[in-house]
Design a protein around this motif. Structure first.
Motif, PDB file in Angstrom:
ATOM      1  N   VAL A   1       0.840  -1.200   0.000  1.00 34.68           N
ATOM      2  CA  VAL A   1       0.000   0.000   0.000  1.00 34.68           C
ATOM      3  C   VAL A   1       0.877   1.254   0.000  1.00 34.68           C
ATOM      4  CG1 VAL A   1      -1.949   1.149   1.130  1.00 34.68           C
ATOM      5  CG2 VAL A   1      -1.539  -1.292   1.551  1.00 34.68           C
ATOM      6  N   SER A   2       0.511   2.231  -0.848  1.00 32.81           N
ATOM      7  CA  SER A   2       1.219   3.520  -0.850  1.00 32.81           C
ATOM      8  C   SER A   2       0.220   4.642  -0.595  1.00 32.81           C
ATOM      9  CB  SER A   2       1.899   3.765  -2.204  1.00 32.81           C
ATOM     10  OG  SER A   2       2.835   2.765  -2.449  1.00 32.81           O
ATOM     11  N   PHE A   3       0.593   5.581   0.317  1.00 34.55           N
ATOM     12  CA  PHE A   3      -0.261   6.734   0.597  1.00 34.55           C
ATOM     13  C   PHE A   3       0.389   8.002   0.047  1.00 34.55           C
ATOM     14  CE2 PHE A   3      -1.271   3.637   3.950  1.00 34.55           C
ATOM     15  CZ  PHE A   3      -2.647   3.540   3.793  1.00 34.55           C
ATOM     16  N   GLY A   4      -0.451   9.062  -0.024  1.00 32.33           N
ATOM     17  CA  GLY A   4       0.040  10.328  -0.570  1.00 32.33           C
ATOM     18  C   GLY A   4       0.920  11.084   0.405  1.00 32.33           C
ATOM     19  N   ARG A   5       0.893  10.722   1.694  1.00 27.72           N
ATOM     20  CA  ARG A   5       1.763  11.415   2.648  1.00 27.72           C
ATOM     21  C   ARG A   5       2.208  10.447   3.753  1.00 27.72           C
ATOM     22  NH1 ARG A   5      -0.983  13.202   7.262  1.00 27.72           N
ATOM     23  NH2 ARG A   5      -3.267  13.119   7.137  1.00 27.72           N
ATOM     24  N   GLU A   6       3.043  10.951   4.651  1.00 25.20           N
ATOM     25  CA  GLU A   6       3.632  10.106   5.694  1.00 25.20           C
ATOM     26  C   GLU A   6       2.564   9.505   6.604  1.00 25.20           C
ATOM     27  OE1 GLU A   6       6.616  11.924   8.071  1.00 25.20           O
ATOM     28  OE2 GLU A   6       7.727  12.630   6.330  1.00 25.20           O
ATOM     29  N   VAL A   7       2.723   8.228   6.961  1.00 26.42           N
ATOM     30  CA  VAL A   7       1.743   7.583   7.831  1.00 26.42           C
ATOM     31  C   VAL A   7       2.425   6.865   9.009  1.00 26.42           C
ATOM     32  CG1 VAL A   7      -0.045   7.244   6.096  1.00 26.42           C
ATOM     33  CG2 VAL A   7       1.748   5.534   6.361  1.00 26.42           C
ATOM     34  N   ALA A   8       3.728   6.980   9.064  1.00 27.66           N
ATOM     35  CA  ALA A   8       4.476   6.206  10.067  1.00 27.66           C
ATOM     36  C   ALA A   8       3.978   6.487  11.495  1.00 27.66           C
ATOM     37  CB  ALA A   8       5.963   6.521   9.952  1.00 27.66           C
ATOM     38  N   GLY A   9       3.539   7.717  11.754  1.00 23.16           N
ATOM     39  CA  GLY A   9       3.077   8.067  13.095  1.00 23.16           C
ATOM     40  C   GLY A   9       1.722   7.461  13.444  1.00 23.16           C
ATOM     41  N   LEU A  10       1.044   6.902  12.457  1.00 24.44           N
ATOM     42  CA  LEU A  10      -0.317   6.392  12.686  1.00 24.44           C
ATOM     43  C   LEU A  10      -0.361   4.870  12.723  1.00 24.44           C
ATOM     44  CD1 LEU A  10      -1.960   8.780  10.071  1.00 24.44           C
ATOM     45  CD2 LEU A  10      -2.083   9.025  12.552  1.00 24.44           C
ATOM     46  N   VAL A  11       0.788   4.276  12.882  1.00 21.65           N
ATOM     47  CA  VAL A  11       0.867   2.818  12.778  1.00 21.65           C
ATOM     48  C   VAL A  11      -0.014   2.097  13.806  1.00 21.65           C
ATOM     49  CG1 VAL A  11       2.985   2.641  14.178  1.00 21.65           C
ATOM     50  CG2 VAL A  11       2.455   0.855  12.517  1.00 21.65           C
ATOM     51  N   GLY A  12      -0.115   2.677  14.997  1.00 19.88           N
ATOM     52  CA  GLY A  12      -0.918   2.061  16.061  1.00 19.88           C
ATOM     53  C   GLY A  12      -2.373   1.942  15.638  1.00 19.88           C
ATOM     54  N   ASP A  13      -2.902   3.012  15.079  1.00 16.45           N
ATOM     55  CA  ASP A  13      -4.303   3.022  14.627  1.00 16.45           C
ATOM     56  C   ASP A  13      -4.510   2.032  13.492  1.00 16.45           C
ATOM     57  OD1 ASP A  13      -6.977   3.783  14.323  1.00 16.45           O
ATOM     58  OD2 ASP A  13      -6.417   5.212  12.737  1.00 16.45           O
ATOM     59  N   LEU A  14      -3.518   1.986  12.543  1.00 18.65           N
ATOM     60  CA  LEU A  14      -3.642   1.076  11.391  1.00 18.65           C
ATOM     61  C   LEU A  14      -3.651  -0.375  11.855  1.00 18.65           C
ATOM     62  CD1 LEU A  14      -3.772   0.647   8.323  1.00 18.65           C
ATOM     63  CD2 LEU A  14      -1.284   0.660   8.298  1.00 18.65           C
ATOM     64  N   SER A  15      -2.734  -0.707  12.734  1.00 19.47           N
ATOM     65  CA  SER A  15      -2.639  -2.094  13.212  1.00 19.47           C
ATOM     66  C   SER A  15      -3.937  -2.522  13.897  1.00 19.47           C
ATOM     67  CB  SER A  15      -1.463  -2.241  14.183  1.00 19.47           C
ATOM     68  OG  SER A  15      -0.263  -2.021  13.486  1.00 19.47           O
ATOM     69  N   ALA A  16      -4.541  -1.607  14.612  1.00 20.81           N
ATOM     70  CA  ALA A  16      -5.795  -1.924  15.321  1.00 20.81           C
ATOM     71  C   ALA A  16      -6.923  -2.240  14.347  1.00 20.81           C
ATOM     72  CB  ALA A  16      -6.189  -0.740  16.207  1.00 20.81           C
ATOM     73  N   ARG A  17      -6.873  -1.629  13.155  1.00 23.34           N
ATOM     74  CA  ARG A  17      -7.920  -1.862  12.153  1.00 23.34           C
ATOM     75  C   ARG A  17      -7.673  -3.146  11.336  1.00 23.34           C
ATOM     76  NH1 ARG A  17     -10.346   3.425  10.293  1.00 23.34           N
ATOM     77  NH2 ARG A  17      -9.521   4.994  11.700  1.00 23.34           N
ATOM     78  N   LEU A  18      -6.477  -3.761  11.482  1.00 30.05           N
ATOM     79  CA  LEU A  18      -6.129  -4.943  10.657  1.00 30.05           C
ATOM     80  C   LEU A  18      -5.825  -6.128  11.564  1.00 30.05           C
ATOM     81  CD1 LEU A  18      -3.641  -3.140   8.201  1.00 30.05           C
ATOM     82  CD2 LEU A  18      -6.094  -3.486   7.865  1.00 30.05           C
ATOM     83  N   PRO A  19      -6.813  -6.746  12.177  1.00 30.33           N
ATOM     84  CA  PRO A  19      -6.556  -7.848  13.104  1.00 30.33           C
ATOM     85  C   PRO A  19      -5.934  -9.054  12.388  1.00 30.33           C
ATOM     86  CG  PRO A  19      -8.924  -7.605  12.694  1.00 30.33           C
ATOM     87  CD  PRO A  19      -8.250  -6.431  12.054  1.00 30.33           C
ATOM     88  N   GLY A  20      -4.892  -9.615  12.988  1.00 32.54           N
ATOM     89  CA  GLY A  20      -4.234 -10.812  12.433  1.00 32.54           C
ATOM     90  C   GLY A  20      -3.235 -10.512  11.343  1.00 32.54           C
ATOM     91  N   ALA A  21      -3.068  -9.235  11.005  1.00 33.05           N
ATOM     92  CA  ALA A  21      -2.129  -8.894   9.924  1.00 33.05           C
ATOM     93  C   ALA A  21      -0.854  -8.257  10.497  1.00 33.05           C
ATOM     94  CB  ALA A  21      -2.793  -7.931   8.949  1.00 33.05           C
ATOM     95  N   GLU A  22       0.221  -8.351   9.731  1.00 37.33           N
ATOM     96  CA  GLU A  22       1.512  -7.790  10.153  1.00 37.33           C
ATOM     97  C   GLU A  22       1.847  -6.622   9.214  1.00 37.33           C
ATOM     98  OE1 GLU A  22       6.214  -9.193  10.104  1.00 37.33           O
ATOM     99  OE2 GLU A  22       4.651 -10.541   9.391  1.00 37.33           O
ATOM    100  N   VAL A  23       2.088  -5.443   9.780  1.00 33.23           N
ATOM    101  CA  VAL A  23       2.389  -4.269   8.951  1.00 33.23           C
ATOM    102  C   VAL A  23       3.898  -4.003   8.989  1.00 33.23           C
ATOM    103  CG1 VAL A  23       1.975  -1.796   8.624  1.00 33.23           C
ATOM    104  CG2 VAL A  23       0.128  -3.275   9.473  1.00 33.23           C
ATOM    105  N   VAL A  24       4.489  -3.923   7.796  1.00 36.16           N
ATOM    106  CA  VAL A  24       5.935  -3.633   7.708  1.00 36.16           C
ATOM    107  C   VAL A  24       6.116  -2.411   6.810  1.00 36.16           C
ATOM    108  CG1 VAL A  24       8.209  -4.488   6.967  1.00 36.16           C
ATOM    109  CG2 VAL A  24       6.544  -6.074   7.953  1.00 36.16           C
ATOM    110  N   PHE A  25       6.728  -1.335   7.354  1.00 31.11           N
ATOM    111  CA  PHE A  25       6.932  -0.117   6.573  1.00 31.11           C
ATOM    112  C   PHE A  25       8.122  -0.270   5.631  1.00 31.11           C
ATOM    113  CE2 PHE A  25       4.042   1.650   9.601  1.00 31.11           C
ATOM    114  CZ  PHE A  25       3.396   2.645   8.876  1.00 31.11           C
ATOM    115  N   LEU A  26       7.891   0.075   4.368  1.00 29.79           N
ATOM    116  CA  LEU A  26       8.973   0.054   3.368  1.00 29.79           C
ATOM    117  C   LEU A  26       9.637   1.426   3.336  1.00 29.79           C
ATOM    118  CD1 LEU A  26       7.080  -1.858   0.537  1.00 29.79           C
ATOM    119  CD2 LEU A  26       8.687  -2.813   2.181  1.00 29.79           C
TER     120      LEU A  26
END
Lengths: 322, 241
Positions: free
Chosen positions: A233-258
């Motif tokens: 997934v690519s966003f139009g701006r920085e999202v690294a600070g929102l990782v906690g919120d993203l992880s909470a919305r994706l149960p069972g998934a692993e998020v790795v920032f490129l």
């Protein structure tokens, strides 16, 4: 039916074990790849199978002929393309093919016809009277393959066929190998180019330190890599600070920032993961710019199976091979 | 099976003749060098020229067969072309015999030219029943010697350099230009250990006014042939094990 059956093949050199009890079968008409880094035992295995080196232990059958007792008979049915183009510089393309035909006992009335046929098929007919020494690397490689086919073998061994070739020559050679496969020839190919193995082979054996660590189709091997879904997934701006919120919305998934605006999401229920990503983007007004489903590559499989970095393959033998 | 091996031996020899032997360096070593050497001795003592002919023929046999033997095996080992021959449906022994026969055929060509030239030019009448068998077996002996040196060393220059030692030693000690009987006792004993002694002895017998039997020379040359050929075959096979 199996064209080749290898059972417990071992080769030791002064206490060093180059090939350590490998076993595999090659079916008639398939392209079988031996894939592995430098020193994994690919070439030593081929050398034993074509009768250039005697196994320390174990054995193999080629087209039903036992390696220990019927190697001369087996040699009549196999063609070998070594990792270097080792025809005679002083002889012309045509003379090289005729000499090989004589060595393999091709009847006199067929030699010229066969040589001409191969020179045409490999695009070398116009240069048939030119000395081998004057050929480019790609042409030398093509003629070396033609020489291995002059006696119409049933099995073709190709040792690192595209090493040292430029992109165009390597691609043309791969097309040539595919053509031979379509004609029903059994091909055993050693390579350290993962894409080449993926593109050409019906099945692949991965060798590491003289042992076969996996044998499967390219698709089968890729399944070892990761059975979970992977979404980039690519966003139009920085999202690294929102990782906690993203992880909470994706149960069972692993998020790795490129990087700060790009990430991979592995695992989880794919439809819930997609829904979560869209909501996350909308809620934070991130401007979702790209979303891709990623299939595991043979490289991923290689890393997962061997624990080695794919750079060990890329570093080998210098060439890019296209 | 034997037919396949014979076919390969012939084709390998024919290919080597074309690609290595019938080239200026091999021809100069094989024929020009012995001729120049003989001319030097002729100029020193013109009245004894006929005496030099057996030595000239023996030297031509020695130098022509070994002219490129080290190159045809070591060079091809380095290039990988020898492996290509070993991939053919023949034994390693047949491949080596093919290489030996290349030297043999080239030596036969050079020696025949030198022999015919001198025999016709000087109106000599050698006993061909002695000359031909001695000549043929000597060609095989020295071609096999070249093959043995070739498989003993990894580099072409090493094989050529070390091959020069017995070649030049034999030119001086085997009766080519100096009679063995005129040498000190210990050199006479040494000469008995060198194959060229029996080649020269056999050829001298063929050219002498009363030709004698050359059975002893033929037998000893056959022993030398086995002493060179069998280890060369074994070593070539071992290199690929």
């Amino acid at each position: 039916m199996n064209a080749i059956e290898v059972r417990g093949l071992i080769k030791r050199f002064d206490g060093f074990t180059a090939v350590d009890g490998i076993s595999f079968d090659v079916k008639e008409g398939e392209v079988f790849g031996l894939l592995g880094p430098n020193g994994s035992g690919k070439t030593t295995t081929i050398r034993m199978l074509v009768g250039l080196s005697r196994p320390t232990e174990g054995g193999a059958k080629i087209l039903g002929f036992d390696l220990s007792s019927g190697i001369t008979e087996a040699k009549r049915k196999i063609g070998v393309v070594p990792d270097s183009s080792n025809l005679y510089d002083e002889l012309s393309a045509r003379e090289n093919l005729l000499f090989m035909a004589k060595l393999y006992g091709v009847p006199k009335d067929l030699r010229e016809e066969r040589a001409e046929e191969l020179l045409k098929a490999f695009g070398l007919y116009q240069r048939r009277y030119d000395r081998f020494g004057t050929f480019s690397r790609g042409m030398k490689r093509a003629l070396t393959i033609a020489a291995a086919l002059v006696h119409d073998p049933k099995v073709l061994f190709l040792d690192e066929p595209t090493v040292g070739l430029d992109v165009v020559a390597a691609r043309s050679l791969r097309n040539l190998i595919s053509d031979l496969h379509r004609k029903g020839l059994t091909i055993i190919l050693t390579t350290h180019y993962l894409e080449e193995a993926d593109h050409l082979c019906d099945r692949i054996a991965i060798l590491v330190k003289g042992e076969v660590v996996a044998v499967d189709t390219p698709q089968g091997l890729k399944r070892y890599a990761d059975e979970r879904s992977v979404i980039e997934v690519s966003f139009g701006r920085e999202v690294a600070g929102l990782v906690g919120d993203l992880s909470a919305r994706l149960p069972g998934a692993e998020v790795v920032f490129l990087d700060e605006a790009r990430m991979t999401v592995r695992g989880g229920d794919p439809s819930r993961v997609l829904e979560g990503i869209f909501e996350f983007s909308k809620d934070h007004d991130l401007g979702l710019s790209a979303i891709n489903s990623i299939r595991p590559s043979l490289e991923d499989a290689f890393v997962r199976i061997t624990g080695l970095s794919p750079t060990v393959m890329a570093r080998e033998k210098g060439g890019k091979g296209g | 099976m034997i037919r396949d091996d014979l076919r390969c031996i012939y084709h390998i020899a024919a290919k080597d003749m074309r690609t290595y032997y019938l080239k200026p360096p091999a021809v100069s070593w094989g024929m020009v060098f012995p001729a120049a050497w003989t001319l030097a001795f002729y100029l020193r003592s013109p009245s004894n020229f006929d005496d030099l002919i057996p030595g000239l023929i023996a030297m031509t046999i020695l130098f022509s067969t070994t002219a490129a033997e080290a190159v045809v095996i070591n060079f091809e080992l380095r290039l990988g072309s020898l492996e290509r021959l070993l991939l053919a449906p023949v034994s390693a022994e047949s491949v080596l015999l093919g290489k030996v026969m290349g030297g043999f055929f080239f030596g036969l060509l050079m020696t025949s030219m030198v022999t015919l030239g001198t025999v016709l030019g000087l109106d000599l009448h050698p006993d061909l029943l002695v000359l031909i068998p001695v000549g043929l077996i000597s060609l095989l002996v020295f071609s096999s010697m070249g093959a043995l040196f070739s498989v003993l060393f990894k580099e072409v220059f090493e094989a050529q350099t070390f091959l020069n030692l017995p070649r030049f030693l034999m030119v001086f000690l085997c009766g080519v230009v100096y009679p063995i009987s005129a040498m000190p006792w210990w050199l006479q004993q040494t000469s008995q250990l060198l194959p060229l002694t029996y080649t020269v002895e056999g050829i001298r017998a063929a050219f002498s006014a009363a030709p004698s039997s050359s059975s002893k020379d033929l037998l000893l040359l056959a022993v030398f042939l086995m002493l060179f050929l069998l280890p060369a075959m074994r070593m070539l096979r071992k290199r690929f094990e």
